[in-house]
Design an enzyme around this catalytic site. Structure first.
Site, PDB file in Angstrom:
ATOM      1  N   TYR A 186       0.783  -1.251   0.040  1.00 26.08           N
ATOM      2  CA  TYR A 186       0.030  -0.007   0.157  1.00 26.08           C
ATOM      3  C   TYR A 186       0.855   1.087   0.185  1.00 26.08           C
ATOM      4  O   TYR A 186       2.172   1.240  -0.214  1.00 26.08           O
ATOM      5  CB  TYR A 186      -0.920  -0.060   1.034  1.00 26.08           C
ATOM      6  CG  TYR A 186      -1.755  -1.185   1.145  1.00 26.08           C
ATOM      7  CD1 TYR A 186      -2.672  -1.517  -0.291  1.00 26.08           C
ATOM      8  CD2 TYR A 186      -2.124  -2.288   1.925  1.00 26.08           C
ATOM      9  CE1 TYR A 186      -3.273  -2.465  -0.440  1.00 26.08           C
ATOM     10  CE2 TYR A 186      -2.676  -3.424   1.366  1.00 26.08           C
ATOM     11  CZ  TYR A 186      -3.572  -3.593   0.611  1.00 26.08           C
ATOM     12  OH  TYR A 186      -4.038  -4.671   0.378  1.00 26.08           O
ATOM     13  N   ARG A 233       3.520  -1.322  11.199  1.00 29.87           N
ATOM     14  CA  ARG A 233       3.598  -2.636  10.505  1.00 29.87           C
ATOM     15  C   ARG A 233       4.376  -2.549   9.249  1.00 29.87           C
ATOM     16  O   ARG A 233       4.033  -1.687   8.428  1.00 29.87           O
ATOM     17  CB  ARG A 233       2.262  -3.085  10.536  1.00 29.87           C
ATOM     18  CG  ARG A 233       2.265  -4.592  10.009  1.00 29.87           C
ATOM     19  CD  ARG A 233       1.090  -5.011   9.952  1.00 29.87           C
ATOM     20  NE  ARG A 233       0.927  -6.494  10.543  1.00 29.87           N
ATOM     21  CZ  ARG A 233       0.103  -7.653  10.110  1.00 29.87           C
ATOM     22  NH1 ARG A 233      -0.497  -7.394   8.875  1.00 29.87           N
ATOM     23  NH2 ARG A 233       0.289  -8.736  10.490  1.00 29.87           N
ATOM     24  N   ARG A 329      -5.590 -15.675  10.739  1.00 28.73           N
ATOM     25  CA  ARG A 329      -6.529 -16.483  10.337  1.00 28.73           C
ATOM     26  C   ARG A 329      -7.189 -17.196  11.466  1.00 28.73           C
ATOM     27  O   ARG A 329      -8.498 -17.463  11.611  1.00 28.73           O
ATOM     28  CB  ARG A 329      -6.230 -17.467   9.190  1.00 28.73           C
ATOM     29  CG  ARG A 329      -6.310 -16.418   7.844  1.00 28.73           C
ATOM     30  CD  ARG A 329      -5.340 -17.255   6.841  1.00 28.73           C
ATOM     31  NE  ARG A 329      -3.986 -17.166   7.354  1.00 28.73           N
ATOM     32  CZ  ARG A 329      -2.944 -17.888   6.625  1.00 28.73           C
ATOM     33  NH1 ARG A 329      -3.300 -18.438   5.247  1.00 28.73           N
ATOM     34  NH2 ARG A 329      -1.987 -17.627   7.045  1.00 28.73           N
TER      35      ARG A 329
HETATM   36  C1  FNR Z   1      -5.203  -9.937   6.308  1.00 27.74           C
HETATM   37  N1  FNR Z   1      -3.700  -9.261   6.560  1.00 27.74           N
HETATM   38  C2  FNR Z   1      -3.814  -8.032   6.631  1.00 27.74           C
HETATM   39  N2  FNR Z   1      -2.678  -7.291   6.978  1.00 27.74           N
HETATM   40  C3  FNR Z   1      -2.953  -6.115   7.579  1.00 27.74           C
HETATM   41  O1  FNR Z   1      -1.867  -5.353   7.772  1.00 27.74           O
HETATM   42  N3  FNR Z   1      -3.996  -5.209   7.278  1.00 27.74           N
HETATM   43  C4  FNR Z   1      -5.201  -5.903   6.900  1.00 27.74           C
HETATM   44  O2  FNR Z   1      -6.258  -5.241   7.087  1.00 27.74           O
HETATM   45  C5  FNR Z   1      -5.153  -7.194   6.490  1.00 27.74           C
HETATM   46  N4  FNR Z   1      -6.303  -7.838   6.367  1.00 27.74           N
HETATM   47  C6  FNR Z   1      -6.340  -9.310   6.170  1.00 27.74           C
HETATM   48  C7  FNR Z   1      -7.490  -9.936   5.780  1.00 27.74           C
HETATM   49  C8  FNR Z   1      -7.448 -11.455   5.645  1.00 27.74           C
HETATM   50  C9  FNR Z   1      -8.831 -11.973   5.571  1.00 27.74           C
HETATM   51  C10 FNR Z   1      -6.244 -11.980   6.075  1.00 27.74           C
HETATM   52  C11 FNR Z   1      -6.132 -13.694   5.811  1.00 27.74           C
HETATM   53  C12 FNR Z   1      -4.943 -11.375   5.968  1.00 27.74           C
HETATM   54  C13 FNR Z   1      -2.752 -10.197   6.910  1.00 27.74           C
HETATM   55  C14 FNR Z   1      -2.793 -10.463   8.251  1.00 27.74           C
HETATM   56  O3  FNR Z   1      -2.816  -9.427   9.403  1.00 27.74           O
HETATM   57  C15 FNR Z   1      -1.556 -11.506   8.747  1.00 27.74           C
HETATM   58  O4  FNR Z   1      -0.454 -11.015   8.570  1.00 27.74           O
HETATM   59  C16 FNR Z   1      -1.594 -12.663   7.789  1.00 27.74           C
HETATM   60  O5  FNR Z   1      -2.978 -13.321   7.696  1.00 27.74           O
HETATM   61  C17 FNR Z   1      -0.712 -13.837   8.302  1.00 27.74           C
HETATM   62  O6  FNR Z   1      -1.278 -14.406   9.662  1.00 27.74           O
HETATM   63  P1  FNR Z   1      -1.981 -15.754   9.872  1.00 27.74           P
HETATM   64  O7  FNR Z   1      -3.304 -15.533   9.291  1.00 27.74           O
HETATM   65  O8  FNR Z   1      -0.984 -16.612   9.171  1.00 27.74           O
HETATM   66  O9  FNR Z   1      -1.816 -15.907  11.358  1.00 27.74           O
END
Ligand code: FNR
Length: 370
Positions: A186, A233, A329
């Protein structure tokens, strides 16, 4: 054993009872018109208040900063009022909540932009990806991303001001702090990565220049709400939406050293372990080394996210690789995730089809453990 995960820790002025953070998660269910949180959104966050810290879904700081259908904002009074109810619900359940502040930059579509303008970016380059827009019937559909317009210096300054205002509004809405989203391809990440930034002015070229927007945003937001309520982040080595940097060690090393000066609440890094969503060949083998280097360089609290489970989280904390772990997730599917991790209970599996958009199904109807 999850003994490290359930040790308390101080983050800024807050005493967290454990280390299980809810990662920011876009769910595309904001109320329309106006991209305003609804009662359903309040319920979703309330259910997850046992997280040590909730980081909200990415929330656009302006209309210009929006790139996907039905994501919430933090620029109108109606949005502030609605987010206030989210924050109150989380606090009533003894939770802590930071809002993730978002500007998508070029990952957008004229249908979201004021006056149907082209989305803005550091440079007018094609974008490898699509975004989720609303069609003439009000249905969601994938839309092509046009070549964006290059931001003027004045345009950049206006965005820094939008971050400042959004941070102020987040605190007005009762948020405990804000997280600046500087990853995932972004706007801020588009400036940082050499592949998406071909500017010749003070915001492009050398990595110090490419980091300038991030540092100006941090400075403005820190001035507004205080460093101890600000997290950042980053997704070093991320490839999403055409990211790529010629000198990631130098670029991200410089950024972390520069961020050390502020005394922020935390730094949040994402590892490219998005099981099932990132193909192995897209993961740069240097990421593991870089995360370790950044850990060494960073003087404050570090959150890591990306593909963690109870065991790998515990190991990361035990090895000193991280101070807290954010779960994405697993938190979608398990509103009571901290309890399940602590007691070794089985986890519900997330349903990817209901991640983005829709109603309560796949959102607030995941069961607690009995
Ligand atoms: C995300 N991720 C994400 N990251 C972020 O910085 N802002 C956001 O709004 C989102 N939105 C988002 C939606 C969905 C449905 C997913 C699956 C992921 C990334 C998220 O914060 C995270 O870094 C990743 O999902 C990896 O972690 P897990 O899911 O393996 O625990």
């Amino acid at each position: 054993m999850t003994q490290n995960l359930f040790q308390p820790i101080a983050v800024g002025p807050f005493d967290l009872p454990h280390r299980v953070v809810m990662a920011p998660l876009t769910r595309s269910r904001a109320g329309q018109p106006g991209d305003v949180p609804t009662g359903l959104n309040i319920e979703y966050y309330r259910q997850r208040a046992s997280a040590a810290l909730i980081i909200t879904e990415a929330t656009q700081i302006s209309r210009q900063g929006q790139g996907y259908a039905w994501t919430p904002g933090i620029y109108s009074q109606a949005q502030v009022d609605a987010w206030r109810q989210v924050a109150d619900a989380v606090h009533d359940a003894d939770g802590l909540i930071f809002m993730q502040l978002w500007h998508v930059g070029r990952v957008s579509h004229p249908s979201f932009q004021p006056d149907g303008a082209l989305p803005v970016a550091p440079s007018a380059l094609p974008v490898p990806g699509r975004t989720f827009i609303v069609d003439a019937n009000g249905e969601g559909t994938w839309g092509e991303i046009p070549v964006p317009q290059e931001l003027t210096i004045q345009g950049i300054q206006a965005i820094v001001e939008d971050y400042r205002q959004a941070a102020r509004k987040a605190l007005q809405a009762g948020m405990d702090g804000v997280e600046i989203h500087a990853g995932n391809g972004y706007l801020i990440d588009q400036f940082i990565n050499s592949q998406s930034n071909q500017r010749q002015d003070a915001y492009g070229g050398d990595y110090r220049n490419r980091a300038r927007l991030l540092l100006e945003v941090v400075e403005a937001v820190v001035e507004e709400v205080g460093a101890e309520r600000v997290g950042v982040r980053l997704t070093p080595m991320g490839r999403f939406m055409g990211m790529g940097d010629d000198t990631p060690e130098a670029t991200f090393g410089y950024i972390v050293e520069a961020l050390n000066r502020y005394g922020l609440a935390y730094l949040h890094l994402v590892e490219p372990m998005m099981v099932g969503t990132v193909k192995d060949e897209q993961v740069d083998p240097r990421w593991d080394l870089i995360i370790g280097q950044l850990r060494e360089a960073w003087s404050g609290v570090l959150i890591l996210a990306g593909g963690y489970d109870a065991q790998t989280a515990e190991t990361a904390l035990a090895n000193g690789r991280a101070d807290l772990i954010a779960f994405g997730r697993p938190f979608i599917a398990n509103p009571d995730l901290p309890r399940r991790l602590r007691e070794g209970l089985p986890l519900n599996l997330p349903d990817a089809a209901s991640f983005f958009g829709g109603d309560h199904r796949g959102y607030t109807d995941y069961p607690l453990h009995g």
